[in-house]
Design a protein around this motif. Sequence first.
Motif, mmCIF file in Angstrom:
data_model
loop_
_atom_site.group_PDB
_atom_site.id
_atom_site.type_symbol
_atom_site.label_atom_id
_atom_site.label_comp_id
_atom_site.label_asym_id
_atom_site.label_seq_id
_atom_site.Cartn_x
_atom_site.Cartn_y
_atom_site.Cartn_z
ATOM 1 N N ILE A 1 0.840 -1.198 0.000
ATOM 2 C CA ILE A 1 0.000 0.000 0.000
ATOM 3 C C ILE A 1 0.874 1.246 0.000
ATOM 4 O O ILE A 1 2.041 1.200 0.402
ATOM 5 C CB ILE A 1 -0.977 0.055 1.199
ATOM 6 C CG1 ILE A 1 -0.236 -0.139 2.524
ATOM 7 C CG2 ILE A 1 -2.095 -0.964 1.039
ATOM 8 C CD1 ILE A 1 -1.055 0.213 3.747
ATOM 9 N N SER B 1 0.225 5.529 0.758
ATOM 10 C CA SER B 1 -0.721 6.565 1.169
ATOM 11 C C SER B 1 0.031 7.874 1.322
ATOM 12 O O SER B 1 1.146 7.885 1.846
ATOM 13 C CB SER B 1 -1.344 6.199 2.524
ATOM 14 O OG SER B 1 -1.909 4.901 2.485
ATOM 15 N N ASP B 2 -0.579 8.954 0.876
ATOM 16 C CA ASP B 2 0.079 10.249 1.066
ATOM 17 C C ASP B 2 -0.562 10.997 2.239
ATOM 18 O O ASP B 2 -1.512 10.508 2.881
ATOM 19 C CB ASP B 2 0.089 11.069 -0.232
ATOM 20 C CG ASP B 2 -1.313 11.430 -0.725
ATOM 21 O OD1 ASP B 2 -2.260 11.402 0.081
ATOM 22 O OD2 ASP B 2 -1.451 11.746 -1.928
ATOM 23 N N ASN C 1 -4.928 10.254 0.164
ATOM 24 C CA ASN C 1 -5.016 9.334 -0.981
ATOM 25 C C ASN C 1 -4.361 7.998 -0.639
ATOM 26 O O ASN C 1 -3.293 7.971 -0.030
ATOM 27 C CB ASN C 1 -4.316 9.939 -2.205
ATOM 28 C CG ASN C 1 -4.917 11.282 -2.581
ATOM 29 O OD1 ASN C 1 -6.106 11.372 -2.857
ATOM 30 N ND2 ASN C 1 -4.102 12.331 -2.556
ATOM 31 N N HIS C 2 -5.027 6.918 -1.040
ATOM 32 C CA HIS C 2 -4.513 5.575 -0.748
ATOM 33 C C HIS C 2 -4.606 4.714 -2.001
ATOM 34 O O HIS C 2 -5.669 4.675 -2.634
ATOM 35 C CB HIS C 2 -5.350 4.907 0.350
ATOM 36 C CG HIS C 2 -5.464 5.714 1.605
ATOM 37 N ND1 HIS C 2 -4.542 5.669 2.621
ATOM 38 C CD2 HIS C 2 -6.402 6.621 2.006
ATOM 39 C CE1 HIS C 2 -4.904 6.495 3.599
ATOM 40 N NE2 HIS C 2 -6.037 7.088 3.250
ATOM 41 N N HIS D 1 -3.273 0.668 -3.657
ATOM 42 C CA HIS D 1 -2.484 -0.548 -3.445
ATOM 43 C C HIS D 1 -1.687 -0.806 -4.700
ATOM 44 O O HIS D 1 -2.087 -0.380 -5.798
ATOM 45 C CB HIS D 1 -3.384 -1.729 -3.072
ATOM 46 C CG HIS D 1 -4.188 -2.267 -4.223
ATOM 47 N ND1 HIS D 1 -3.655 -3.122 -5.169
ATOM 48 C CD2 HIS D 1 -5.474 -2.066 -4.590
ATOM 49 C CE1 HIS D 1 -4.591 -3.418 -6.062
ATOM 50 N NE2 HIS D 1 -5.705 -2.789 -5.746
ATOM 51 N N THR E 1 -6.626 -1.248 0.799
ATOM 52 C CA THR E 1 -6.736 0.221 0.850
ATOM 53 C C THR E 1 -7.754 0.649 1.909
ATOM 54 O O THR E 1 -7.578 1.698 2.538
ATOM 55 C CB THR E 1 -7.085 0.843 -0.521
ATOM 56 O OG1 THR E 1 -8.093 0.061 -1.142
ATOM 57 C CG2 THR E 1 -5.884 0.902 -1.438
ATOM 58 N N ALA F 1 -5.821 0.774 4.991
ATOM 59 C CA ALA F 1 -4.960 1.961 5.021
ATOM 60 C C ALA F 1 -5.772 3.192 5.417
ATOM 61 O O ALA F 1 -5.364 3.986 6.268
ATOM 62 C CB ALA F 1 -4.301 2.169 3.654
ATOM 63 N N ARG F 2 -6.949 3.322 4.807
ATOM 64 C CA ARG F 2 -7.797 4.484 5.068
ATOM 65 C C ARG F 2 -8.248 4.495 6.530
ATOM 66 O O ARG F 2 -8.146 5.519 7.216
ATOM 67 C CB ARG F 2 -9.002 4.454 4.119
ATOM 68 C CG ARG F 2 -9.851 5.697 4.136
ATOM 69 C CD ARG F 2 -10.819 5.781 2.954
ATOM 70 N NE ARG F 2 -10.125 5.939 1.685
ATOM 71 C CZ ARG F 2 -10.068 5.029 0.716
ATOM 72 N NH1 ARG F 2 -10.693 3.866 0.856
ATOM 73 N NH2 ARG F 2 -9.415 5.268 -0.386
ATOM 74 N N TYR G 1 -3.355 5.735 7.402
ATOM 75 C CA TYR G 1 -1.995 5.383 7.012
ATOM 76 C C TYR G 1 -1.328 6.474 6.179
ATOM 77 O O TYR G 1 -1.994 7.165 5.405
ATOM 78 C CB TYR G 1 -1.984 4.060 6.218
ATOM 79 C CG TYR G 1 -0.643 3.383 6.315
ATOM 80 C CD1 TYR G 1 -0.319 2.606 7.422
ATOM 81 C CD2 TYR G 1 0.333 3.582 5.342
ATOM 82 C CE1 TYR G 1 0.929 2.030 7.548
ATOM 83 C CE2 TYR G 1 1.582 3.020 5.457
ATOM 84 C CZ TYR G 1 1.879 2.238 6.567
ATOM 85 O OH TYR G 1 3.118 1.680 6.686
ATOM 86 N N VAL G 2 -0.001 6.603 6.347
ATOM 87 C CA VAL G 2 0.816 7.494 5.521
ATOM 88 C C VAL G 2 2.117 6.763 5.186
ATOM 89 O O VAL G 2 2.754 6.201 6.078
ATOM 90 C CB VAL G 2 1.164 8.811 6.260
ATOM 91 C CG1 VAL G 2 2.085 9.680 5.401
ATOM 92 C CG2 VAL G 2 -0.099 9.590 6.626
#
Length: 495
Positions: A213, A215-216, A220-221, A223, A260, A263-264, A268-269
């Motif tokens: 993954i 992520s910024d 935004n995320h 995979h 994702t 991650a969201r 996550y970053v």
Amino acid sequence: MFKKILVANRGEIARRVMCTCLEMGIETTAVYSEADSVALHVLSADRAVCLGNSEPAESYLNIDKIIAAAKEARAEAVHPGYGFLSENPSFAERCEKEGLVFVGPPSRVIRELGDKTSARRIAIGAKVPVIPGMDRAASDPEELAAEAAAIGFPVLIKAAAGGGGKGMRVVSAPGELKEACVSASGEAKSAFGDGAIYLEKYLERPRHIEFQILSDTHGNHVHLFERECSIQRRHQKIIEETPSPVMTAELRKTMGEAATAMARAAGYVGAGTVEFLLDRDGCFYFLEVNTRLQVEHPVTEMTLGIDLVRLQLEIAAGGKLPFEQDKLFQRGHAIECRVYAEDPANGFFPSPGLIEYLREPSGPGVRVDSGIYEGFTVPVEYDPILSKLIVHAETREAAVERMLRALREYMVLGVQTPIPFLADVMGSEAFGAGMTYTDFIETHFAGWAPAAADLDLACAAYIVNDIAGGRAASPKQGPETAGLGPWMTLGPWGR
Ligand code: MV4
């Protein structure tokens, strides 16, 4: 973008990070212990700071010393690599407090995902399937017995602070539970300083599939597809590949969306990995999130044509992801073999020492991420990974052939390596058929021994080198072999 960064690691991964920094015009500072004063990562950096004694606690695990080195170097950011302090929330937090950018997720995210039960709660909240089991740690034997009965045997005891298989116990019947909990908890306490345990349903012969993954900091995320990492020995991955031989477009989409979603939900970053188990019925379950760049990241890079370290640095500097999910496509097939200083003929026992001769493979579709050179002495103190051999080709079959070719080219003398073992696995029918389950090695390669020819060849090469006194000219040189030294006398020793 940063002008100076500190690479808080050693070996092949420190060098891997520095390669990207060089391309981006970022100055690098290496850190090293006494055992590593002439290690490749030190020679590859713009400058280097000695941390002191070789013990990990006195060097690569010492937060105070690494922070002091970063300040001394006037670094703006710290890249932790993998292992060592890479998933230590206190280290990330310390960087944050000292005004250093930690190249990875925020410390809060590392902490929440590092606790496996809290990660399970995040997964449940994100509607990501988890293995049936507990979502809180427990220590009361009666509570654990009731939970085990509700889950149904066999159950697996896991350490809440765990990962990597430490503190795990399979329990097949109620009578064995109490004792197994006590010993698992003790093991977890000594390995992680935290004896908290919980229970999950035990899945038999699963596949281990993970999703990269990215992520910024702008929410935004994406995979970056899967890696199949089922081929392991005692929780140590040996061979990784992408795509997974069992993946379908549909399953990839579902699992990718789960990754994702995870991650969201975690906020996550950076670059991370969401691990799943895939069972015999094709059902997948969340396992854990690794909040770092993984050893096996190159197979993802090769099939996507991207540089994950560059993306990590751009994200850390506040940049936006340069692509959207539906613009990402994998091309071809990539396989990675890990090359350790260990003896495959002797229980994979560590084999540190002097690299007396080294020939690394090259050619189309071949990448070697290496932390060694000829003349370097592999220290005993650290993880004995020497390098990773990664190949990329249009199809899985072509990638297997390319890996076999590259392994035949790869010569390391002075320390033992699993190269002959890897070649046998690569050439096996089971690997060719994609029968990659987590019990692959036990099932197909339990009593492995090297073919006599491998030993003879290595000995012959060594002896020729020794007699000739290094790479001095051989006495019987024709014009066509002039300057090639004794190696020409071996004939086609790449088999
Ligand atoms: C499991 C499992 C079966 N059932 N969990 C091993 C390391 C840790 N990250 C999780 N692991 C496993 N968890 C349940 N409920 C089997 C393993 C496992 C494994 C997982 C991935 C790759 C190799 C493995 C080898 C043995 C066991």
